[in-house]
Design an enzyme around this catalytic site. Structure first.
Site, PDB file in Angstrom:
ATOM      1  N   ASP A   1      16.320  76.290  51.469  1.00  0.00           N
ATOM      2  CA  ASP A   1      16.381  74.948  50.879  1.00  0.00           C
ATOM      3  C   ASP A   1      15.135  74.146  51.264  1.00  0.00           C
ATOM      4  O   ASP A   1      14.962  73.010  50.827  1.00  0.00           O
ATOM      5  CB  ASP A   1      17.683  74.222  51.233  1.00  0.00           C
ATOM      6  CG  ASP A   1      17.838  73.944  52.720  1.00  0.00           C
ATOM      7  OD1 ASP A   1      16.999  74.418  53.510  1.00  0.00           O
ATOM      8  OD2 ASP A   1      18.806  73.252  53.100  1.00  0.00           O
TER       9      ASP A   1
ATOM     10  N   ASP B   1      20.068  80.171  50.271  1.00  0.00           N
ATOM     11  CA  ASP B   1      20.377  79.171  51.296  1.00  0.00           C
ATOM     12  C   ASP B   1      21.322  78.109  50.727  1.00  0.00           C
ATOM     13  O   ASP B   1      21.005  77.472  49.712  1.00  0.00           O
ATOM     14  CB  ASP B   1      19.046  78.514  51.720  1.00  0.00           C
ATOM     15  CG  ASP B   1      19.098  77.914  53.096  1.00  0.00           C
ATOM     16  OD1 ASP B   1      20.128  78.064  53.779  1.00  0.00           O
ATOM     17  OD2 ASP B   1      18.079  77.315  53.502  1.00  0.00           O
TER      18      ASP B   1
ATOM     19  N   LYS C   1      22.886  82.033  53.407  1.00  0.00           N
ATOM     20  CA  LYS C   1      22.658  81.477  54.748  1.00  0.00           C
ATOM     21  C   LYS C   1      23.275  80.082  54.775  1.00  0.00           C
ATOM     22  O   LYS C   1      23.220  79.357  53.774  1.00  0.00           O
ATOM     23  CB  LYS C   1      21.155  81.390  55.054  1.00  0.00           C
ATOM     24  CG  LYS C   1      20.858  80.731  56.409  1.00  0.00           C
ATOM     25  CD  LYS C   1      19.402  80.822  56.791  1.00  0.00           C
ATOM     26  CE  LYS C   1      18.525  79.739  56.216  1.00  0.00           C
ATOM     27  NZ  LYS C   1      18.940  78.351  56.529  1.00  0.00           N
TER      28      LYS C   1
ATOM     29  N   GLU D   1      23.988  76.558  57.644  1.00  0.00           N
ATOM     30  CA  GLU D   1      23.631  75.953  58.920  1.00  0.00           C
ATOM     31  C   GLU D   1      24.876  75.553  59.708  1.00  0.00           C
ATOM     32  O   GLU D   1      25.859  75.114  59.120  1.00  0.00           O
ATOM     33  CB  GLU D   1      22.763  74.702  58.683  1.00  0.00           C
ATOM     34  CG  GLU D   1      21.450  75.018  57.994  1.00  0.00           C
ATOM     35  CD  GLU D   1      20.557  73.780  57.829  1.00  0.00           C
ATOM     36  OE1 GLU D   1      20.916  72.683  58.323  1.00  0.00           O
ATOM     37  OE2 GLU D   1      19.490  73.928  57.208  1.00  0.00           O
TER      38      GLU D   1
ATOM     39  N   GLU E   1      16.314  78.227  65.137  1.00  0.00           N
ATOM     40  CA  GLU E   1      15.151  77.388  64.806  1.00  0.00           C
ATOM     41  C   GLU E   1      14.876  76.375  65.919  1.00  0.00           C
ATOM     42  O   GLU E   1      15.792  75.671  66.384  1.00  0.00           O
ATOM     43  CB  GLU E   1      15.398  76.649  63.471  1.00  0.00           C
ATOM     44  CG  GLU E   1      14.230  75.746  63.097  1.00  0.00           C
ATOM     45  CD  GLU E   1      14.211  75.294  61.640  1.00  0.00           C
ATOM     46  OE1 GLU E   1      15.032  75.782  60.838  1.00  0.00           O
ATOM     47  OE2 GLU E   1      13.356  74.452  61.316  1.00  0.00           O
TER      48      GLU E   1
HETATM   49  O1  KIV Z   1      15.154  76.690  54.333  1.00  0.00           O
HETATM   50  C1  KIV Z   1      14.429  77.486  54.959  1.00  0.00           C
HETATM   51  O2  KIV Z   1      13.355  77.893  54.505  1.00  0.00           O
HETATM   52  C2  KIV Z   1      14.896  77.908  56.274  1.00  0.00           C
HETATM   53  C3  KIV Z   1      13.958  78.664  57.138  1.00  0.00           C
HETATM   54  C4  KIV Z   1      12.942  77.769  57.728  1.00  0.00           C
HETATM   55  C5  KIV Z   1      14.663  79.465  58.168  1.00  0.00           C
HETATM   56  O3  KIV Z   1      15.997  77.627  56.634  1.00  0.00           O
END
Ligand code: KIV
Length: 266
Positions: free
Chosen positions: A44, A83, A113, A115, A182
């Site tokens: 994202d 994401d 993915k 968070e 991160e």
């Molecule tokens: O959104 C993204 O690109 C990320 C990476 C920095 C791990 O979450």
């Protein structure tokens, strides 16, 4: 051969380091695939590096699906991770399941993915059960930038470090196949990496993680250098090359050097 979740786990089992890179469109995905990069994240970060926002918060599910579909079409072997954008899973587990499903059904992604730690465990468990591979993301989670008060290193106190370690273990137990760490101190990333059997993928987390991830525009030198976090290494200076190429094109046209006879139909 198409990369699978099993291949990503196998890197850690063999003690072999690996990389993930972000991409947001088909030609970028094709180039990463050609380079043999096993994992492409449609992050994202799209919002910040490609859409001009100053955080990832405005990015929508439809934008993520649009760009993830393009990346999937561009690559042949790499595993594509979509994401989950802000508020696509924070409202309820049901929202999270529906939106994660969109990544696989509509965009053709192979995994998602998301968070966070404790608050997403039920969702991670339900997604894994439903056959949707999940990559966790803890430490500095940019969707919580307003709660953190900026893009700051996380896990600096003993209590915060303990929480990050616990989140990593809980994500593994809930079924995550990998965890992004991160902006956390090196020693904490080392401890987390030692403590979980799934691969950790670091960004600003030092050298001990099993894998490393960088963002397309950062590692290629397209992002404005003034705003780069210290953990970014620029492997090319494409930004400068693009400016030079555009200037050369304009000068060639102004001075009648382009188009030349070989660029012209008779
Ligand atoms: O959104 C993204 O690109 C990320 C990476 C920095 C791990 O979450």
């Amino acid at each position: 051969m198409a990369v699978t979740v099993g291949d990503i786990r196998a890197y850690k089992e063999r003690g072999e380091k690996f990389v993930m890179l972000t991409a947001y469109d088909a030609p970028s995905a094709r180039l990463l695939d050609e380079a043999g990069i096993p994992l492409i994240l449609v992050g994202d970060t799209l919002g910040m590096v490609a859409l001009g926002y100053d955080s990832t918060l405005p990015v929508t599910m439809d934008e993520m699906i649009h760009h993830t579909s393009a990346v999937v079409r561009g690559r042949t072997n790499a595993m594509v991770v979509g994401d989950m954008p802000f508020m696509s899973y924070q409202g309820s587990t049901e929202d999270g399941i529906r939106n994660a499903g969109r990544f696989l059904k509509e965009a053709g992604a192979h995994a998602i993915k998301l968070e966070g730690g404790g608050r997403v465990l039920d969702l991670v468990h339900r997604l894994t059960e439903a056959g949707i591979p999940v990559m966790g993301h803890i430490g500095l989670t940019p969707q919580s930038v307003n709660q953190f008060g900026g893009f700051k290193v996380q896990g600096k106190t003993q209590e915060a470090a303990h929480q990050i370690l616990k989140d990593a273990k809980d994500l593994e137990a809930a079924g995550a196949f990998a965890v992004v760490l991160e902006a956390v101190p090196v020693h904490l990333a080392e401890e987390v990496t030692r403590s979980v059997s799934v691969p950790t993928i670091g960004i600003g987390a030092g050298p001990a993680t099993d894998g490393q991830v960088l963002v397309w525009h950062d590692f290629l030198g397209i992002t404005d250098g003034k705003y780069l976090p210290r953990f970014v290494k620029r492997y090319a200076e494409l930004g400068e090359q693009i400016v030079d190429a555009a200037k050369e094109f304009a000068a060639d046209v102004a001075q009648g050097r382009f188009p030349a006879p070989e660029h012209t139909y008779k």
